[in-house]
Design a protein around this motif. Structure first.
Motif, PDB file in Angstrom:
ATOM      1  N   ALA A  84       0.829  -1.220   0.000  1.00 40.68           N
ATOM      2  CA  ALA A  84       0.000   0.000   0.000  1.00 40.68           C
ATOM      3  C   ALA A  84       0.865   1.271   0.000  1.00 40.68           C
ATOM      4  CB  ALA A  84      -0.964  -0.029   1.189  1.00 40.68           C
ATOM      5  N   PRO A  85       1.875   1.378   0.904  1.00 36.50           N
ATOM      6  CA  PRO A  85       2.720   2.574   0.847  1.00 36.50           C
ATOM      7  C   PRO A  85       3.438   2.729  -0.492  1.00 36.50           C
ATOM      8  CG  PRO A  85       3.067   1.406   2.920  1.00 36.50           C
ATOM      9  CD  PRO A  85       2.194   0.524   2.066  1.00 36.50           C
ATOM     10  N   ALA A  87       2.334   1.713  -3.426  1.00 38.87           N
ATOM     11  CA  ALA A  87       1.345   2.159  -4.421  1.00 38.87           C
ATOM     12  C   ALA A  87       1.061   3.652  -4.244  1.00 38.87           C
ATOM     13  CB  ALA A  87       0.065   1.342  -4.286  1.00 38.87           C
ATOM     14  N   ARG A  88       0.955   4.086  -2.999  1.00 38.33           N
ATOM     15  CA  ARG A  88       0.675   5.514  -2.757  1.00 38.33           C
ATOM     16  C   ARG A  88       1.833   6.382  -3.265  1.00 38.33           C
ATOM     17  NH1 ARG A  88       1.149   9.244   1.721  1.00 38.33           N
ATOM     18  NH2 ARG A  88      -0.352  10.923   1.317  1.00 38.33           N
ATOM     19  N   TRP A  91       1.653   6.551  -6.945  1.00 38.53           N
ATOM     20  CA  TRP A  91       0.567   7.433  -7.398  1.00 38.53           C
ATOM     21  C   TRP A  91       1.007   8.903  -7.322  1.00 38.53           C
ATOM     22  CZ3 TRP A  91      -2.945   9.551  -9.951  1.00 38.53           C
ATOM     23  CH2 TRP A  91      -3.611  10.694  -9.478  1.00 38.53           C
ATOM     24  N   LEU A  92       1.633   9.267  -6.207  1.00 35.64           N
ATOM     25  CA  LEU A  92       2.042  10.671  -6.061  1.00 35.64           C
ATOM     26  C   LEU A  92       3.126  11.032  -7.084  1.00 35.64           C
ATOM     27  CD1 LEU A  92       1.843  10.937  -2.185  1.00 35.64           C
ATOM     28  CD2 LEU A  92       0.353  12.070  -3.851  1.00 35.64           C
ATOM     29  N   TYR A  95       1.141  11.552 -10.212  1.00 36.18           N
ATOM     30  CA  TYR A  95       0.416  12.835 -10.134  1.00 36.18           C
ATOM     31  C   TYR A  95       1.377  13.991 -10.437  1.00 36.18           C
ATOM     32  CZ  TYR A  95      -2.416  16.640  -8.341  1.00 36.18           C
ATOM     33  OH  TYR A  95      -3.114  17.821  -8.230  1.00 36.18           O
ATOM     34  N   GLU A 146      -2.517  15.832   1.252  1.00 38.47           N
ATOM     35  CA  GLU A 146      -1.733  14.608   1.070  1.00 38.47           C
ATOM     36  C   GLU A 146      -0.347  14.677   1.703  1.00 38.47           C
ATOM     37  OE1 GLU A 146      -2.686  11.740  -0.481  1.00 38.47           O
ATOM     38  OE2 GLU A 146      -4.673  12.632  -0.652  1.00 38.47           O
ATOM     39  N   CYS A 154       7.526   9.257   3.337  1.00 37.36           N
ATOM     40  CA  CYS A 154       7.763   7.918   3.885  1.00 37.36           C
ATOM     41  C   CYS A 154       9.008   7.905   4.748  1.00 37.36           C
ATOM     42  CB  CYS A 154       7.900   6.913   2.750  1.00 37.36           C
ATOM     43  SG  CYS A 154       6.488   6.890   1.654  1.00 37.36           S
ATOM     44  N   ALA A 160       8.651   9.750  -4.191  1.00 38.55           N
ATOM     45  CA  ALA A 160       7.453  10.594  -4.297  1.00 38.55           C
ATOM     46  C   ALA A 160       7.775  12.030  -3.887  1.00 38.55           C
ATOM     47  CB  ALA A 160       6.330  10.031  -3.427  1.00 38.55           C
TER      48      ALA A 160
END
Ligand SMILES: N[C@@H](CCC(=O)N[C@@H](CS)C(=O)NCC(=O)O)C(=O)O
Length: 245
Positions: A84-85, A87-88, A91-92, A95, A146, A154, A160
């Protein structure tokens, strides 16, 4: 390892910052994409920077390059642990590369810096104003929810963080800073990230790149301590490629 690409490109800066974070050694061929020669077109089919050459491996696209770096050189990973971390973070990064790229590069930096410097034409100020008044505030509202109020996404500075912060350096070159009264978390995060030693080191070369023309750039960058490739895939005259306007 070689990176083809200008120090002031946010996508190149992202890759260089990741190389620095992983403590890998590299040399740069500091061309802007519009000045790429025919061999550059072969190496980068979309005529975009950055391009990574690592032995017999040649890769375009900053995200693919960063993923390759983490696969090929797993020490000091750029992504956090856990599905999950990770993937986040991805994503960022996406973005930043797409939405922030459209707004901060094509809407601001390309208009105010690249058009006058490379193409000797004025900025589309209407597009700049529309970016500033309508589109960018929505993106900043999103980031405000966010980004962390302290530290990085992280823990240590990672992919990211680097991807997001890198685009704001180009906004600054276009004369635009985040309004800290309206978006305090985002402004604080960007300030912290761009103040990291990795970004400060790269900023030295960016300053040289911005104040020199193609003819004098190589020597000025070498004088500033940049490690450059012996070979260049650049040429003296720019040519319009497949750039998005
Ligand atoms: N998705 C690509 C985007 C790279 C990109 O758009 N680079 C710009 C420079 S900041 C470029 O080479 N533009 C030239 C063009 O589009 O013709 C990446 O992440 O590397």
């Amino acid at each position: 390892m070689q990176i083809i690409g200008s120090f002031v490109s946010p996508y190149v800066r992202k890759v260089l910052a990741c190389l620095e974070l992983k403590q890998l050694t590299y040399e740069v061929d500091p061309i802007t994409p519009f000045f790429g020669n025919d061999e550059f077109s072969r190496l980068s089919p979309l005529r975009r920077i950055p391009v990574l050459i690592d032995g017999d491996v040649t890769i375009s696209d900053s995200s693919v390059i960063c993923a390759y770096l983490d696969d090929a050189y797993p020490q000091r990973p750029l992504l956090p642990q856990g599905a999950a971390p990770r993937a986040r973070a991805r994503w960022l990064e996406e973005y930043a590369d797409t939405r922030l790229g459209d707004l901060l590069v094509w809407g601001l930096f390309y208009q105010r810096v690249v058009r006058p410097l490379v193409w000797k034409e004025p900025a589309d100020e209407q597009r700049v104003q529309q970016t500033l008044s309508e589109k960018l505030p929505r993106a900043l509202d999103y980031l405000e929810g966010e980004l962390p109020a302290s530290g990085f996404l992280c823990g240590n500075l990672g992919l990211a963080d680097v991807a997001i912060a890198s685009f704001f350096r180009n906004a600054a070159y276009a004369g635009v800073e985040v309004d800290a009264a309206r978006w305090p978390v985002t402004a604080g995060f960007i300030g912290r990230a761009l103040d990291h030693p990795v970004f400060r080191k790269l900023a030295k070369y960016e300053a040289v790149q911005l104040r020199t023309d193609v003819a004098g750039r190589r020597q000025a960058l070498l004088d500033a301590g940049a490690k450059l490739t012996a070979q260049t895939y650049g040429q003296r005259e720019p040519r319009r490629g497949m750039m998005r306007l």
